[in-house]
Structures are given as C-alpha cells and as structure tokens.
Design a protein around this motif. Structure first.
Motif, short mmCIF file in Angstrom:
data_model
loop_
_atom_site.label_atom_id
_atom_site.label_comp_id
_atom_site.label_asym_id
_atom_site.label_seq_id
_atom_site.Cartn_x
_atom_site.Cartn_y
_atom_site.Cartn_z
N LYS A 92 -2.95 0.40 -3.93
CA LYS A 92 -2.72 -0.91 -3.32
C LYS A 92 -2.49 -1.95 -4.41
O LYS A 92 -3.20 -1.99 -5.42
N ARG A 139 -5.93 -1.49 -6.41
CA ARG A 139 -6.96 -0.53 -5.98
C ARG A 139 -6.34 0.85 -5.86
O ARG A 139 -5.23 1.00 -5.37
N THR A 162 -7.23 4.73 -4.43
CA THR A 162 -8.13 5.51 -3.59
C THR A 162 -7.78 6.98 -3.70
O THR A 162 -6.61 7.36 -3.53
N PRO A 218 -9.20 10.88 -2.57
CA PRO A 218 -10.15 11.83 -1.98
C PRO A 218 -10.40 12.98 -2.95
O PRO A 218 -9.46 13.56 -3.50
N ARG A 243 -1.86 13.02 -2.02
CA ARG A 243 -2.84 12.38 -1.14
C ARG A 243 -3.78 11.46 -1.90
O ARG A 243 -4.94 11.80 -2.20
N ALA A 244 -3.27 10.33 -2.22
CA ALA A 244 -4.04 9.22 -2.79
C ALA A 244 -3.30 7.95 -2.40
O ALA A 244 -2.13 8.01 -1.96
N ALA A 245 -3.96 6.81 -2.51
CA ALA A 245 -3.33 5.55 -2.11
C ALA A 245 -3.46 4.53 -3.22
O ALA A 245 -4.50 4.44 -3.88
N LEU A 303 -14.79 10.50 -1.29
CA LEU A 303 -13.65 9.61 -1.49
C LEU A 303 -14.04 8.62 -2.60
O LEU A 303 -15.13 8.05 -2.57
N LEU A 311 0.86 -1.18 0.00
CA LEU A 311 0.00 0.00 0.00
C LEU A 311 0.90 1.23 0.00
O LEU A 311 1.72 1.40 0.91
N TYR A 312 0.73 2.06 -1.03
CA TYR A 312 1.65 3.18 -1.23
C TYR A 312 0.91 4.50 -1.20
O TYR A 312 -0.13 4.65 -1.86
N TYR A 313 1.45 5.45 -0.46
CA TYR A 313 0.86 6.79 -0.37
C TYR A 313 1.45 7.67 -1.46
O TYR A 313 2.66 7.90 -1.52
N ASP A 346 -12.91 5.18 -4.88
CA ASP A 346 -12.04 4.01 -5.06
C ASP A 346 -12.31 3.41 -6.43
O ASP A 346 -13.47 3.29 -6.83
#
Lengths: 77, 399
Positions: free
Chosen positions: B261, B281, B283, B285, B257-259, B291, B251-253, B293
């Motif tokens: 996976k 996945r 993600t 905001p 500001r998004a993620a 938010l 899981l990488y930031y 996905d």
C-alpha cells in the motif's frame, strides 16, 4: 496560456466522460477479481486499530482529514 | 499555585482540543468509513474487536480499551457500536514548563447504522465524547453509490460537531465550538491487482478554538539579546478555521500473495499550515495462520501564521500561539504488526478469530519549538524532539 491549455484538455475529457457514462463496460470482470477479494487487499483490514492510529496522529499533528484508504472499491465480497 | 494548576489543566485541555478534532475526524469518518463495506453494494461483515492501546512518548502516557461490535440482519441493515477510553497521564514539555503533571480520562461512545438498497448504502452515526472540561456531540451522514459493474464507488459524507468547553480553574469560561466536515471519496478498481482510493475533506471550525490554559512565551526585554522569557500571556486564536485535505492511496497485489500500500496526503488551511504525509505498508502472509505487516510513514508541516516560539512583546500580534502542533516539524514512523488466526475452520457461531499485535515507533523533530525546560535565555534553548512507542493488542472474531 494556462486557461487555453485547460480548456483544450478539460472539455474533451468532460465530453469523453459524459459520453462514456452510458456504456461503461467493467474492464475487470467479476471473475477476474480473485486477488482483489483476498482479505490482505483491504485499505482498512482492522477498523478498530486504524481508528486508533489515525487518532494518535490527529492529536499530535496540525493536519486533519482525508486519512483515506478506507472503503476500497472491490465489489468482490 | 493557581497558575501552576491552570497550566496543568492547560495541557489537559490541550489534549482535549486535540481529541475534539480527532473526534470530528476519527470518530465519524473513521468509524463511518473504515467500518463501511468494501463497496456500496455489500454490507460489512459481522465482527467484534476488543483492543487495548498504549501510547508512551514525550512524558505523556495514554492507555485504554476500545470495543467495536458490528452486527447486521444479513439483508439491508448493519449497525456498529464503539466504546473507547483514553486514560491520560501527562508530564509533557508544556506541563513541565507551565504546570505540574496530571491524570485524566476521556470516554467516547459512538454508533452507526448502515442501510443498503441495491447499489446504494446510507450511513448515519452519532458520537459522544466526555472529559472533565470538554464534551463533544457529533452527528454524521454519508451515502455511497457503487457503479460501473462495481468497479467504482463514490461516497459523499457530512458531519457536524458541537463542542462545549469549560475550565477546571476558571469558572467564567463556558464556551462552544462547532465543526463541519464535508467528505467526498472515490474508490476504483484499476486492474485485477490494483485498487485506488481518492479522498477529499473540507473541514470548517467556528467558535472557541484556542486553549484557555496555554500561554505564549514572551521575552522579558526584547532589547536584550540574552533576555529571559515568561509564560504570563494567554494564547489568542482566530475564531474560524477552514482546511482542505486530499489523499490518494494505492493498494497492489503482488504475484506471490502479498500486498503493498502506498498513500500520499496533501493538506492546507487558512492558518497557513501546509502538510504532506506519505505512508507505505507491506502485508505478507507467512502461512495460513500468520500474517505480518511492516510499515513506514513520513509527515511534515509548516507553522501557522500566528505561531511563534518566542514573542517579543505580549501585544505583538492580534493572534498568538505557541502550540507545538502549530509549529513547523516533521515526524517519522516505523512499525510492524502480527496477526494469528486461531481457527482452522469455523467453530460454533464463530466463522473466524484472530489475535493481533501492532507496534509503532514515532520520532518527532521540531524546527521552531524550543525545549525551554532548562530555563535560561530562549536564544540558547535547543530545539525540542521526542520519540514515542505505540502498542496495540487486540482480538477479533467474525460471526
């Protein structure tokens, strides 16, 4: 050949790990974990939804287990 | 008529057996792990979720609620309670070819308690699932240890399930199956933007593992290349199964500001099924309140040793199966989710509240399972495929 290679690699690695247990310093300090503490950095943000999702696949596929991603390891709550 | 009813329930139990496995995994481990705290040194947040789920695909519709409540004492204890229902209406390919459509309901209750002591969290849980011809009791226990300044969390878990299987058409069937699941996982902070989760499960099953209703498809005359086939021979399964599954999830930031996976799982069992799954996945905001996905998943597996689409003779092998979940196939998933935060700040005892919608579409493509609904010689039947819609609508509050 493989056994020799494995012994050459594994033994030093084990010794390194064992030796390291006594004094591992967190290489990501607590004050550096702001990004990891963000709610979007969760392997399972909504457990009730993820359980349903896993369930759908488990019923229709032969594989099971290690769905994983749950838990995380942030330590930043 | 009896045969038709039998197969009707066959599929019923077909789902039951599937659900029982799911039970072993999704109830103990998903509830145990997915509701566990992020690390072993902190209890999970108090929250409640009310979810409505819907599955529609391959002639099968499954709907129902799931209610999950977690409450702790803000010190050492936290407990969960989950109520889950599958209301099933089935006219699947097996039901059409071997029986007639049916409806049924499965109800599941589960609960767990977490106990936190220093950097260690212990969890004990229990799950009960009930439907007309299948009851399952599962007990689970796990222990998590946080270490190295909470960079690393190691979890060991064990669950044991006891299932009772009966038949709604054959009163003489009163069987049982036991399941054991050994779990180990490691969660690791790799960098200030990257998390890793490694998981390993060994699952052993023993007892009545086949479906008492399902039949195999056997040629009427294997010397005739245009022979028709029949569903007159019951499946025969081994009494044991052992499987190993290992997965790695990252899981990488992302800087804005998004993620992101990424997950991969490898699976192998002693029925000779090998499977790979990959999921992705993203993600994002959109504002403080929205938010989004989006996700994709790919899965493929080989068939079990004793699986065949069509058998030449009724006594061809010691073990024989025609369960499409044991065949060779692939499936693909695309999906998205939307989350909306209802509160800008806490309101009364409620800290946060969200409403959520999630949709997924899944395509199943079978490599050695034929669609025999049209009848005719099996050699001329097309390979089976179908697609399914998954929808979830749920509300969550934190308090």
């Amino acid at each position: 050949m493989n056994v020799k290679l494995a012994s050459q690699l594994v033994l030093p690695l084990l010794l390194l790990l064992l030796g390291g247990c006594s004094g591992v310093e967190p290489w990501v300090k607590p004050y550096q974990r702001a990004h990891l503490a963000d709610p979007i950095m969760s392997f399972s943000r909504d457990p009730v939804s993820d359980s349903f999702h896993s369930h759908v696949y488990q019923v229709r596929e032969g594989a099971r287990g290690a769905e994983g991603g749950h838990g995380g390891g942030c330590g930043c709550n | 008529m009896g045969a038709a009813v039998g197969v009707t329930k066959h599929l019923n139990l077909s789902r039951s057996i599937g659900l029982s496995f799911a039970f072993l995994l999704s109830a103990p481990l998903a509830l145990l792990l997915s509701t566990r705290p992020l690390d072993a040194g902190v209890l999970a947040e108090d929250r409640a979720d009310a979810l409505y789920h819907s599955y529609d695909g391959g002639g099968v519709e499954v709907t129902g609620p799931s209610i999950l409540v977690r409450k702790g004492d803000n010190k050492n204890f936290s407990g969960t309670l989950n109520y889950y229902v599958d209301s099933i209406s089935s006219a699947s390919v097996d039901v059409i070819t071997q029986g007639s459509p049916y409806s049924e309901q499965r109800t599941q209750w589960s609960g767990s308690v977490d106990y936190l002591h220093a950097d260690t969290t212990m969890t004990a849980g229990y799950t009960y699932s009930n439907e007309s011809d299948y009851q399952a009791n599962t007990y689970d226990f796990s222990i998590s240890q946080s270490m190295f300044g909470e960079l690393t969390t190691v979890t060991l878990g064990y669950s044991r399930g006891f299932d009772d299987i009966s038949s709604n058409v054959d009163a003489s069937i009163n069987e049982s199956a036991d399941h054991q699941n050994y779990h180990a996982s490691l969660s690791q902070i790799l960098t200030k933007n990257l998390l890793l989760s490694l998981n390993y499960d060994v699952i052993t099953d023993e007892g009545f593992l086949r479906n008492p209703y399902r039949k195999v498809y056997v040629l009427d005359d294997f010397n005739d290349p245009n022979s028709l086939a029949n569903f007159n021979t019951a499946e025969i399964y081994p009494n044991t199964r052992t499987s190993n599954a290992v997965s790695a999830n990252f899981l990488y930031y992302l800087p804005y500001r998004a993620a992101l996976k990424f997950g991969y799982r490898y699976y192998v069992d002693d029925w000779n099924i090998t499977a790979h799954s990959v999921d992705l996945r993203y993600t994002h905001p959109l504002s403080n309140r929205w938010l989004v996905d989006v996700g994709a998943r790919y899965y493929q597996q080989t068939h079990a040793d004793f699986y065949a689409d069509v058998f030449d003779r009724p006594d061809q092998q010691n073990f024989m199966a025609r369960d499409k979940e044991l065949s060779e196939f692939k499936d693909y998933t695309l999906g998205f989710g939307l989350t909306y935060s209802l509160l800008k700040k806490s309101y009364g005892f409620i800290d946060k509240a969200t409403v959520n919608f999630r949709y997924d579409h899944v395509w199943f493509k079978y490599d050695d399972f034929s669609d025999v609904r049209a009848g005719g010689p099996p050699s001329q039947a097309p390979l089976y495929e179908f697609d399914a819609d998954l929808m979830q609508l749920f509300a969550s509050i934190w308090y």
